[in-house]
Design a protein around this motif. Structure first.
Motif, short mmCIF file in Angstrom:
data_model
loop_
_atom_site.label_atom_id
_atom_site.label_comp_id
_atom_site.label_asym_id
_atom_site.label_seq_id
_atom_site.Cartn_x
_atom_site.Cartn_y
_atom_site.Cartn_z
N GLU A 65 2.09 6.67 -6.87
CA GLU A 65 0.97 7.88 -7.21
C GLU A 65 1.77 9.38 -6.99
O GLU A 65 1.79 10.01 -7.94
N GLN A 66 2.56 9.29 -6.02
CA GLN A 66 3.10 10.55 -5.82
C GLN A 66 4.32 10.92 -6.74
O GLN A 66 4.74 11.88 -7.32
N VAL A 111 0.77 -1.12 -0.04
CA VAL A 111 0.00 0.02 0.03
C VAL A 111 0.87 1.21 0.08
O VAL A 111 0.48 2.21 -0.92
N ILE A 112 1.94 1.25 0.74
CA ILE A 112 2.89 2.43 0.87
C ILE A 112 3.60 2.44 -0.51
O ILE A 112 3.68 3.82 -0.83
N ARG A 121 0.94 4.00 -2.97
CA ARG A 121 0.83 5.51 -2.67
C ARG A 121 1.96 6.43 -3.11
O ARG A 121 2.02 7.05 -3.54
#
Length: 126
Positions: free
Chosen positions: A23-24, A16-17, A20
């Motif tokens: 995405e960044q 999950v990290i 994310r």
């Protein structure tokens, strides 16, 4: 206690990290970095359509059009009503000079979602 996350020591939380962070990275215009993170996420969770869609976007942003096409196609096999994926696949075909295929996906996107961007790309007047 034994490590049940596999030999890499990665956990679902780590994935999950990584998602994310990818995405960044994509938002920060580092699509290749995003792809690297997403490769591990997808290796661990090949059924994760959101990760595949993000990786497709990253491939597209990195001008890796064939891998982008393949990932958008996988997303559409799983979610044939995903208007964004149709639009993005259309843009991928457009960049490859495959205008007839692009037009088909632009029109599907516009039919699924009347987003002005999709409708404009569909060129219903031609």
């Amino acid at each position: 206690m034994p490590d049940i996350s596999g030999s890499t020591g990665r956990t679902p939380e780590t994935h999950v990290i990584d998602f994310r962070a990818a995405e960044q990275l994509l938002a920060a215009r580092d699509p290749r970095g995003a792809v690297k993170l997403l490769d591990g996420v997808i290796a661990a969770h090949p059924e994760n359509t959101a990760a595949r869609l993000l990786r497709a976007r990253a491939f597209f942003a990195a001008a890796q059009l064939r891998p982008a096409e393949l990932e958008f196609t996988v997303v559409l096999e799983r979610e044939p009503d995903n208007a964004y994926a149709h639009y993005a696949l259309g843009r991928t075909y457009e960049r490859q000079g495959r205008d007839d295929q692009a037009k088909r996906h632009f029109r599907l996107a516009a039919a699924l979602d009347p987003n002005p961007r999709y409708v404009k790309a569909a060129r219903f007047d031609t």
